[in-house]
Enzyme design. Structure first.
Site, PDB file in Angstrom:
ATOM      1  N   CYS A 147       0.821  -1.228   0.000  1.00 33.46           N
ATOM      2  CA  CYS A 147       0.000   0.000   0.000  1.00 33.46           C
ATOM      3  C   CYS A 147       0.846   1.266   0.000  1.00 33.46           C
ATOM      4  O   CYS A 147       0.337   2.342  -0.300  1.00 33.46           O
ATOM      5  CB  CYS A 147      -0.919   0.007   1.208  1.00 33.46           C
ATOM      6  SG  CYS A 147      -1.956  -1.439   1.270  1.00 33.46           S
ATOM      7  N   HIS A 168      -3.187   7.345   2.718  1.00 34.31           N
ATOM      8  CA  HIS A 168      -3.645   6.058   2.191  1.00 34.31           C
ATOM      9  C   HIS A 168      -5.039   5.779   2.761  1.00 34.31           C
ATOM     10  O   HIS A 168      -5.263   5.904   3.967  1.00 34.31           O
ATOM     11  CB  HIS A 168      -2.653   4.959   2.600  1.00 34.31           C
ATOM     12  CG  HIS A 168      -3.161   3.577   2.338  1.00 34.31           C
ATOM     13  ND1 HIS A 168      -3.766   3.226   1.153  1.00 34.31           N
ATOM     14  CD2 HIS A 168      -3.172   2.461   3.123  1.00 34.31           C
ATOM     15  CE1 HIS A 168      -4.117   1.952   1.215  1.00 34.31           C
ATOM     16  NE2 HIS A 168      -3.774   1.471   2.391  1.00 34.31           N
ATOM     17  N   ASN A 208     -10.434   0.265   0.180  1.00 33.95           N
ATOM     18  CA  ASN A 208      -8.969   0.361   0.235  1.00 33.95           C
ATOM     19  C   ASN A 208      -8.408  -0.175  -1.088  1.00 33.95           C
ATOM     20  O   ASN A 208      -8.499  -1.372  -1.358  1.00 33.95           O
ATOM     21  CB  ASN A 208      -8.482  -0.457   1.430  1.00 33.95           C
ATOM     22  CG  ASN A 208      -6.965  -0.525   1.531  1.00 33.95           C
ATOM     23  OD1 ASN A 208      -6.248  -0.115   0.630  1.00 33.95           O
ATOM     24  ND2 ASN A 208      -6.488  -1.060   2.639  1.00 33.95           N
TER      25      ASN A 208
HETATM   26  N1  ACO Z   1     -18.866  -7.998   9.539  1.00 35.44           N
HETATM   27  C1  ACO Z   1     -19.345  -8.278  10.752  1.00 35.44           C
HETATM   28  N2  ACO Z   1     -18.582  -8.715  11.779  1.00 35.44           N
HETATM   29  C2  ACO Z   1     -17.266  -8.861  11.526  1.00 35.44           C
HETATM   30  C3  ACO Z   1     -16.686  -8.595  10.263  1.00 35.44           C
HETATM   31  C4  ACO Z   1     -17.553  -8.154   9.250  1.00 35.44           C
HETATM   32  N3  ACO Z   1     -17.112  -7.861   8.022  1.00 35.44           N
HETATM   33  N4  ACO Z   1     -15.365  -8.832  10.339  1.00 35.44           N
HETATM   34  C5  ACO Z   1     -15.087  -9.240  11.582  1.00 35.44           C
HETATM   35  N5  ACO Z   1     -16.238  -9.254  12.311  1.00 35.44           N
HETATM   36  C6  ACO Z   1     -16.415  -9.624  13.704  1.00 35.44           C
HETATM   37  C7  ACO Z   1     -15.325 -10.507  14.229  1.00 35.44           C
HETATM   38  O1  ACO Z   1     -15.576 -11.852  13.911  1.00 35.44           O
HETATM   39  C8  ACO Z   1     -15.389 -10.232  15.699  1.00 35.44           C
HETATM   40  O2  ACO Z   1     -16.473 -10.962  16.245  1.00 35.44           O
HETATM   41  P1  ACO Z   1     -16.360 -11.598  17.718  1.00 35.44           P
HETATM   42  O3  ACO Z   1     -16.206 -10.431  18.646  1.00 35.44           O
HETATM   43  O4  ACO Z   1     -17.661 -12.315  17.865  1.00 35.44           O
HETATM   44  O5  ACO Z   1     -15.163 -12.474  17.686  1.00 35.44           O
HETATM   45  C9  ACO Z   1     -15.783  -8.751  15.773  1.00 35.44           C
HETATM   46  O6  ACO Z   1     -16.344  -8.437  14.496  1.00 35.44           O
HETATM   47  C10 ACO Z   1     -14.606  -7.845  16.029  1.00 35.44           C
HETATM   48  O7  ACO Z   1     -13.547  -8.193  15.149  1.00 35.44           O
HETATM   49  P2  ACO Z   1     -12.191  -7.426  15.124  1.00 35.44           P
HETATM   50  O8  ACO Z   1     -11.311  -8.003  14.074  1.00 35.44           O
HETATM   51  O9  ACO Z   1     -11.662  -7.331  16.522  1.00 35.44           O
HETATM   52  O10 ACO Z   1     -12.694  -5.962  14.674  1.00 35.44           O
HETATM   53  P3  ACO Z   1     -11.925  -4.615  14.694  1.00 35.44           P
HETATM   54  O11 ACO Z   1     -12.641  -3.639  15.513  1.00 35.44           O
HETATM   55  O12 ACO Z   1     -10.444  -4.790  14.939  1.00 35.44           O
HETATM   56  O13 ACO Z   1     -12.096  -4.140  13.191  1.00 35.44           O
HETATM   57  C11 ACO Z   1     -10.832  -4.012  11.171  1.00 35.44           C
HETATM   58  C12 ACO Z   1     -11.550  -4.926  12.139  1.00 35.44           C
HETATM   59  C13 ACO Z   1     -11.832  -3.065  10.534  1.00 35.44           C
HETATM   60  C14 ACO Z   1     -10.208  -4.880  10.085  1.00 35.44           C
HETATM   61  C15 ACO Z   1      -9.760  -3.200  11.946  1.00 35.44           C
HETATM   62  O14 ACO Z   1      -8.954  -4.048  12.719  1.00 35.44           O
HETATM   63  C16 ACO Z   1      -8.881  -2.420  11.027  1.00 35.44           C
HETATM   64  O15 ACO Z   1      -9.330  -1.498  10.384  1.00 35.44           O
HETATM   65  N6  ACO Z   1      -7.590  -2.763  10.990  1.00 35.44           N
HETATM   66  C17 ACO Z   1      -6.679  -2.117  10.056  1.00 35.44           C
HETATM   67  C18 ACO Z   1      -6.847  -2.821   8.782  1.00 35.44           C
HETATM   68  C19 ACO Z   1      -6.215  -2.108   7.657  1.00 35.44           C
HETATM   69  O16 ACO Z   1      -6.025  -0.907   7.662  1.00 35.44           O
HETATM   70  N7  ACO Z   1      -5.888  -2.888   6.662  1.00 35.44           N
HETATM   71  C20 ACO Z   1      -5.238  -2.359   5.533  1.00 35.44           C
HETATM   72  C21 ACO Z   1      -3.855  -2.730   5.699  1.00 35.44           C
HETATM   73  S1  ACO Z   1      -2.700  -1.998   4.693  1.00 35.44           S
HETATM   74  C22 ACO Z   1      -3.280  -2.141   3.281  1.00 35.44           C
HETATM   75  O17 ACO Z   1      -3.919  -1.208   2.901  1.00 35.44           O
HETATM   76  C23 ACO Z   1      -3.188  -3.428   2.496  1.00 35.44           C
END
Ligand code: ACO
Length: 321
Positions: A112, A248, A278
């Protein structure tokens, strides 16, 4: 040393729109969760398009905007980690399709952060006098690298391409600060499946984007503000002097957190991830093009471009528009 400046922009988004509502019929998710956690409402998905075709479309628009002819481009760099073929490179395919017959072409992969690495590379070539006019493109078909049964990743990404023309000028690119940490690469991975050779016992199994979301989140909100602050300090520039922070587009919460940590005005952080998702290396040049075509960038505005991604990699560029 010669300076360089962005003199034209272009972008391409695939025609097919995938909304959160539609996604919730494919995996167990919903609009509310995706919007609250990421700010993404919909994303574009390549159907007939390829990474090369999107890159070429964005490149043609950037050329038109810059008024530079394809035959006067002497360098093409495409930042991508989802090329439609490794050989020929996406940049060579772009060269062929736009008729940039005098260009030297290569692809660059810094996930990215790739566009920032490519822009810095092109600046180094032009400012040292090796080349005069460069096309720098970020292009990704992430929808072809995603596990469409994994709700933790498939809701985040979209496809598209953005391009800029960089040329010699008296002002423009001021500086950049890039970084990598290969020791922490396992939090964000994508291994394209390869054929076994004669001696391999097994082939690599991970053929989709895999991510430890929370670790990536923590890394981004710590590293991005630190990197921007260091770059500004190196160039004796204050946060208040920056007109636009073009970050980004991974997640709205990350962008808000970066603004807060920098003590900067959140209104200076434009966002288009709500309708692009993204798009990895393409996200910054697509956003630059949106702002440019929307008349939001004024001559001599000061811009910070900043991103982070797999590798791990990160980087920021400081420039005058
Ligand atoms: N819909 C509904 N529920 C979901 C989804 C979804 N799409 N995805 C995960 N969940 C659930 C999980 O299973 C979990 O359930 P549980 O509590 O019953 O176990 C709950 O939601 C919380 O999951 P987390 O992974 O802890 O959620 P979090 O608040 O961390 O959000 C996210 C996830 C949005 C991916 C966040 O961690 C994030 O934004 N991280 C950065 C990711 C990023 O920027 N990636 C790009 C990387 S660099 C590049 O651009 C390639």
């Amino acid at each position: 040393m010669t300076k360089t400046r962005i003199i034209g922009t272009g972008s391409y988004l695939p025609l097919t729109i995938l909304s959160n509502e539609h996604l919730s019929t494919i995996v167990d998710t919903n609009d509310e969760w995706i919007m609250e956690r990421t700010g993404i409402k919909e994303r574009r998905i390549a159907t007939t398009e390829t990474t090369s075709s999107m890159a070429s479309a964005a490149a043609l628009l950037a050329l038109e905007d810059s008024k530079v002819l394809a035959e006067d481009i002497d360098l093409i760099i495409v930042a991508t980690f989802t090329p439609d073929s490794s050989m020929p490179s996406v940049s060579c395919k772009v060269q062929g399709s736009i008729g940039a017959v005098h260009a030297v072409c290569f692809d660059l992969n810094a996930a990215c952060s790739g566009f920032l690495f490519a822009l810095t590379t092109a600046h180094a070539y032009i400012s040292s006098g090796i080349y005069k006019n460069a096309l720098i493109i970020g292009a990704e078909a992430l929808s072809r690298a995603i596990d469409w049964t994994d709700r933790g990743t498939c809701v985040l990404f979209g496809d598209g391409a953005g391009a800029v023309v960089l040329s010699k000028d008296s002002v423009g690119f001021i500086g950049s600060l890039l970084g990598s940490d290969g020791g922490k690469g396992e939090v964000l991975t994508y291994s394209k499946q390869m054929t076994k050779n004669l001696f391999d016992k097994e082939i690599i199994e991970n053929s989709y984007i895999q991510m430890d979301g929370q670790e990536v989140f923590k890394f981004a909100v710590r590293k991005v503000p630190e990197n921007i602050s260091q770059l500004l300090e190196q160039h004796h520039t204050n946060i208040g002097q920056i007109d636009h922070f073009i970050l980004h587009q991974a997640n709205k919460r990350i962008i808000q957190s970066v603004a807060k940590r920098l003590n900067a005005d959140e209104n200076k952080f434009p966002i288009n991830l709500n309708y692009c998702g993204n798009t990895s290396a393409a996200s910054i040049p697509i956003l630059i093009d949106d702002l440019n075509r929307g008349g939001k960038l004024k001559k001599n505005d000061t811009l910070v471009l900043s991103g982070f991604g797999g590798g791990l990699t990160w980087g920021s560029c400081l420039l005058t528009w």
